[in-house]
Design a protein around this motif. Structure first.
Motif, PDB file in Angstrom:
ATOM      1  N   PRO A 198     -11.635  -8.076  -3.118  1.00  0.00           N
ATOM      2  CA  PRO A 198     -10.751  -6.961  -2.744  1.00  0.00           C
ATOM      3  C   PRO A 198      -9.745  -7.414  -1.690  1.00  0.00           C
ATOM      4  O   PRO A 198     -10.031  -8.266  -0.849  1.00  0.00           O
ATOM      5  CB  PRO A 198     -11.719  -5.908  -2.190  1.00  0.00           C
ATOM      6  CG  PRO A 198     -12.944  -6.669  -1.806  1.00  0.00           C
ATOM      7  CD  PRO A 198     -13.039  -7.824  -2.731  1.00  0.00           C
ATOM      8  N   GLU A 220      -5.521  -6.744  -6.153  1.00  0.00           N
ATOM      9  CA  GLU A 220      -6.889  -7.255  -6.203  1.00  0.00           C
ATOM     10  C   GLU A 220      -6.827  -8.741  -6.519  1.00  0.00           C
ATOM     11  O   GLU A 220      -6.064  -9.169  -7.384  1.00  0.00           O
ATOM     12  CB  GLU A 220      -7.684  -6.514  -7.282  1.00  0.00           C
ATOM     13  CG  GLU A 220      -9.150  -6.873  -7.347  1.00  0.00           C
ATOM     14  CD  GLU A 220      -9.856  -6.075  -8.434  1.00  0.00           C
ATOM     15  OE1 GLU A 220     -10.517  -5.080  -8.096  1.00  0.00           O
ATOM     16  OE2 GLU A 220      -9.737  -6.444  -9.632  1.00  0.00           O
ATOM     17  N   ASP A 249      -6.468   5.612  -4.688  1.00  0.00           N
ATOM     18  CA  ASP A 249      -5.299   5.829  -3.846  1.00  0.00           C
ATOM     19  C   ASP A 249      -4.611   7.130  -4.251  1.00  0.00           C
ATOM     20  O   ASP A 249      -4.386   7.383  -5.444  1.00  0.00           O
ATOM     21  CB  ASP A 249      -4.320   4.663  -3.983  1.00  0.00           C
ATOM     22  CG  ASP A 249      -3.100   4.822  -3.082  1.00  0.00           C
ATOM     23  OD1 ASP A 249      -3.107   4.246  -1.986  1.00  0.00           O
ATOM     24  OD2 ASP A 249      -2.148   5.517  -3.484  1.00  0.00           O
ATOM     25  N   PHE A 286      -1.729  -1.018  -6.402  1.00  0.00           N
ATOM     26  CA  PHE A 286      -3.026  -1.646  -6.642  1.00  0.00           C
ATOM     27  C   PHE A 286      -2.886  -3.155  -6.517  1.00  0.00           C
ATOM     28  O   PHE A 286      -2.028  -3.764  -7.152  1.00  0.00           O
ATOM     29  CB  PHE A 286      -3.552  -1.292  -8.035  1.00  0.00           C
ATOM     30  CG  PHE A 286      -4.762  -2.112  -8.426  1.00  0.00           C
ATOM     31  CD1 PHE A 286      -5.981  -1.881  -7.818  1.00  0.00           C
ATOM     32  CD2 PHE A 286      -4.660  -3.110  -9.387  1.00  0.00           C
ATOM     33  CE1 PHE A 286      -7.089  -2.641  -8.162  1.00  0.00           C
ATOM     34  CE2 PHE A 286      -5.756  -3.869  -9.743  1.00  0.00           C
ATOM     35  CZ  PHE A 286      -6.980  -3.631  -9.133  1.00  0.00           C
ATOM     36  N   PHE A 325     -11.167   1.144  -6.466  1.00  0.00           N
ATOM     37  CA  PHE A 325      -9.892   1.339  -5.789  1.00  0.00           C
ATOM     38  C   PHE A 325      -9.442   2.762  -6.075  1.00  0.00           C
ATOM     39  O   PHE A 325      -9.338   3.173  -7.236  1.00  0.00           O
ATOM     40  CB  PHE A 325      -8.842   0.349  -6.291  1.00  0.00           C
ATOM     41  CG  PHE A 325      -7.488   0.512  -5.645  1.00  0.00           C
ATOM     42  CD1 PHE A 325      -7.210  -0.118  -4.431  1.00  0.00           C
ATOM     43  CD2 PHE A 325      -6.503   1.292  -6.230  1.00  0.00           C
ATOM     44  CE1 PHE A 325      -5.969   0.033  -3.826  1.00  0.00           C
ATOM     45  CE2 PHE A 325      -5.257   1.444  -5.634  1.00  0.00           C
ATOM     46  CZ  PHE A 325      -4.998   0.808  -4.427  1.00  0.00           C
ATOM     47  N   THR A 373     -10.534   1.035  -0.756  1.00  0.00           N
ATOM     48  CA  THR A 373     -10.966  -0.099  -1.563  1.00  0.00           C
ATOM     49  C   THR A 373     -12.437  -0.342  -1.244  1.00  0.00           C
ATOM     50  O   THR A 373     -12.835  -0.325  -0.069  1.00  0.00           O
ATOM     51  CB  THR A 373     -10.153  -1.361  -1.222  1.00  0.00           C
ATOM     52  OG1 THR A 373      -8.768  -1.092  -1.454  1.00  0.00           O
ATOM     53  CG2 THR A 373     -10.582  -2.532  -2.074  1.00  0.00           C
ATOM     54  N   TYR A 422       0.815  -1.216   0.000  1.00  0.00           N
ATOM     55  CA  TYR A 422       0.000   0.000   0.000  1.00  0.00           C
ATOM     56  C   TYR A 422       0.848   1.266   0.000  1.00  0.00           C
ATOM     57  O   TYR A 422       0.332   2.363  -0.231  1.00  0.00           O
ATOM     58  CB  TYR A 422      -0.950  -0.010   1.200  1.00  0.00           C
ATOM     59  CG  TYR A 422      -0.333  -0.556   2.469  1.00  0.00           C
ATOM     60  CD1 TYR A 422       0.496   0.227   3.257  1.00  0.00           C
ATOM     61  CD2 TYR A 422      -0.556  -1.873   2.857  1.00  0.00           C
ATOM     62  CE1 TYR A 422       1.086  -0.279   4.398  1.00  0.00           C
ATOM     63  CE2 TYR A 422       0.023  -2.400   4.000  1.00  0.00           C
ATOM     64  CZ  TYR A 422       0.840  -1.597   4.773  1.00  0.00           C
ATOM     65  OH  TYR A 422       1.428  -2.107   5.910  1.00  0.00           O
ATOM     66  N   GLN A 445      -6.067   5.733   0.962  1.00  0.00           N
ATOM     67  CA  GLN A 445      -6.511   4.647   0.088  1.00  0.00           C
ATOM     68  C   GLN A 445      -7.926   4.214   0.479  1.00  0.00           C
ATOM     69  O   GLN A 445      -8.272   4.184   1.657  1.00  0.00           O
ATOM     70  CB  GLN A 445      -5.559   3.462   0.219  1.00  0.00           C
ATOM     71  CG  GLN A 445      -5.818   2.336  -0.769  1.00  0.00           C
ATOM     72  CD  GLN A 445      -4.803   1.212  -0.592  1.00  0.00           C
ATOM     73  OE1 GLN A 445      -5.108   0.162  -0.028  1.00  0.00           O
ATOM     74  NE2 GLN A 445      -3.581   1.441  -1.075  1.00  0.00           N
TER      75      GLN A 445
END
Length: 580
Positions: A272, A258, A411, A256, A409, A430, A237, A428
């Protein structure tokens, strides 16, 4: 606002058993003043009656890189259908020096528990308790099998902390007051290890997969997914796209991540990835004694694969696979397939009629305002909406299953870099909003969000000493509801937040000289449309618990939830409520 439908009022009027839900504290009483692990997380609610208990392992010592095998036998004289099955595990680590370690418990290849450990200190030997609702895994637990606990730990003259652990299963017999819910007919691990272990995925194309032939009467299917960041990906992150990594002095690979589910190479669903922070993460003092969200006990994410039920029932082999988009060495993964069958037909037919997820690559949009010195911001965004539809010709007619979801998403990373300052702020979010529905009238809606903010601020004083101030804010928010032909049946809401702060101090030679300002709070809130309510709060300063509350904000200042509810955020699809 949660609304109580007629179904909820009827259940409440029926006098269903109530359970006063407690939090995990360092002691049986108030933990204020304690330096031991303390969280506001709720326990798993229990039905009435005495459980049958099966000990999986007792006081195993984890001091090497070996596994700890055990044999499992279902409880004798306890039937084969249970109102609830709960895993309880207790861990501790001796005082000294030790890293946070990943822990998992397995049976027949299926993951029963996944989490990490608390780091000790020279004066604190932490101990902690975790629980997981395994009722949906009842089909696995009806048969004897081999299991193992995996908790790799290096013990040496430097790393002295020895970890101990015990685990047991509690089976609550079904009764008139607590009927056995409808549970999956088959529980199938995706991993290749027959006893069980994680599969590490180093890149976006690496897969955890299994090729299998399912029964010819599948009507619903789900996949429980764990995706835990490890190694270079532990702090994914904070990473930035490769082209900016050198300028901002950060890890590359982007931020990112996922989890992607596919069937026979066709995109089938999305899970997620939660930004878990372990107890050695960023600044270890941030997490003593209050850990981050789910740090000690991860919750799996359940992906609805029901539109594929007809295809999976055709008698042919099919490959179910999981990969992590953006993985950059590496993610540890586990996944379990849950299958519901048509009890009145040995063979169903059907197929997938629509899949708009296919062709939507998980490729985020990236923008930058960085200048030549690395000051400015980087944004990473991705939003996808998809619909997957399929049908099954069952013993009671054709049923169309539809999954409609929007996954997001967002960020933003902001950098301030000069001779005396290195500051990185990560914001961030999600999210996932979706509905699973069937033409038989049933529907399940879920709204998930994982807000995360990290502020890392490194300041150099005129004498060359350095102060590193860090604040972290994590959230886990979950709204769920089930209905029938548009009529609301039941809904619940989970809100778990942790806010932590600390400052590390170093002299001009880079030697650690101490820390100041440690403080943290956790607030856990749950409610449902039956009147169930749970509130828990804990605060700390200077490494000790300063505040601890239970029930504040609930009716009468008391926590109370029904035994079949899921205040911890564990998965339900409505079957446990409507299956009886």
């Amino acid at each position: 606002m949660l609304r109580m439908g007629m179904f909820g009022r009827c259940l409440a009027a029926a006098g269903l058993s109530w359970f006063a839900c407690s939090a995990f504290a360092a002691t049986g009483g108030s933990p204020v003043g304690s330096t031991n692990v303390t969280t506001a997380d709720p326990a798993v609610p229990r039905p009435p009656g005495q459980p049958c208990v099966v000990q999986l392992f007792q006081d195993d010592v984890f001091n090497d890189f070996g596994t700890r095998p055990y044999s499992y036998t279902p409880p004798a004289g306890c039937g084969t259908k249970w109102a609830k099955v709960v895993l309880e595990a207790d861990f501790s680590v001796t005082a000294g020096v030790q890293y946070d370690r990943t822990a998992s418990i397995w049976l027949g290849g299926v993951d029963l528990y996944f989490g990490t450990t608390e780091e000790p200190s020279s004066t604190v030997a932490p101990s902690w308790h975790v629980e997981r609702d395994l009722t949906d895994y009842s089909a696995l637990l009806r048969n004897a099998g081999q299991g193992q606990a995996i908790l790799w730990n290096l013990v040496s003259s430097t790393y002295t902390g020895v970890i101990h652990g015990s685990a047991k299963l509690l089976f609550y017999p079904a009764s008139a007051r607590a009927p056995a819910p409808r549970v999956p007919d088959q529980v199938i691990p995706l991993g290749s290890d027959p006893v069980g272990s994680v599969t590490n995925l180093a890149t976006s194309t690496d897969q955890l997969s299994k090729t299998l032939t399912l029964p010819r009467n599948v009507v619903h299917a789900y996949l429980d997914v764990f995706a835990q960041s490890q190694n270079a990906d532990e702090f994914w992150y904070t990473c930035v796209p490769d082209q900016y990594a050198a300028a901002v002095q950060e890890c590359g690979g982007g931020n990112f991540r996922e989890a992607e589910v596919s069937i026979d190479g066709q995109p089938a669903g999305v899970a997620p990835v939660y930004p878990w922070v372990y107890t050695g993460g960023i600044d270890p003092y941030l997490w003593r004694p209050v850990t981050g969200v789910q740090t000690l006990n991860f919750m799996p994410y359940r992906v609805d694969l029901s539109p594929f039920a007809g295809m999976l029932s055709d008698g042919a082999q099919h490959t179910v696979a999981l990969n992590v988009a953006g993985a950059n060495n590496y993610f540890s993964t586990a996944a379990t397939l849950l299958v519901y069958q048509d009890s009145h037909s040995s063979q169903v037919t059907g197929g997938v009629t629509r899949n708009t997820l296919a062709g939507q690559a998980p490729t985020p949009t990236i923008a930058s305002t960085l200048d030549s010195t690395g000051n400015g911001g980087i944004t990473t965004h991705l939003k996808r909406h998809f619909t997957i539809e399929g049908y099954v010709d069952t013993s009671h007619g054709r049923v169309k299953n539809t999954v409609d979801q929007t996954v997001g998403f967002a960020d933003t990373q902001t950098f301030t870099i000069n001779a005396t300052t290195y500051r990185q702020v990560t914001d961030q979010l999600t999210s996932m909003d979706g509905t699973s529905s069937s033409s038989d009238g049933s529907s399940y809606t879920q709204h998930v969000s994982y807000p995360f903010r990290l502020d890392y601020n490194e300041q150099v004083a005129p004498d060359g000493s350095v102060a590193v101030a860090t604040t972290v804010a994590q959230g886990y928010r979950l709204d769920r509801s089930t209905g029938f032909f548009g009529f609301p049946l039941y809904a619940d809401r989970v809100d778990n937040t942790v806010d932590s702060a600390d400052t590390l101090d170093f002299d001009a030679g880079g030697n650690f000289t101490g820390h100041t300002g440690q403080a943290s709070t956790q607030a856990f809130a749950y409610r449902d449309t039956l009147g169930g309510c749970y509130r828990g709060g804990v605060g700390s300063a200077a490494g000790a618990v300063t505040a601890y509350t239970r029930g504040k904000g609930c009716p009468g200042g008391q926590n109370g939830v029904y035994w079949f509810s899921h205040p911890d955020g564990s998965s339900w699809q409505g079957d446990a409520l409507t299956g009886w």
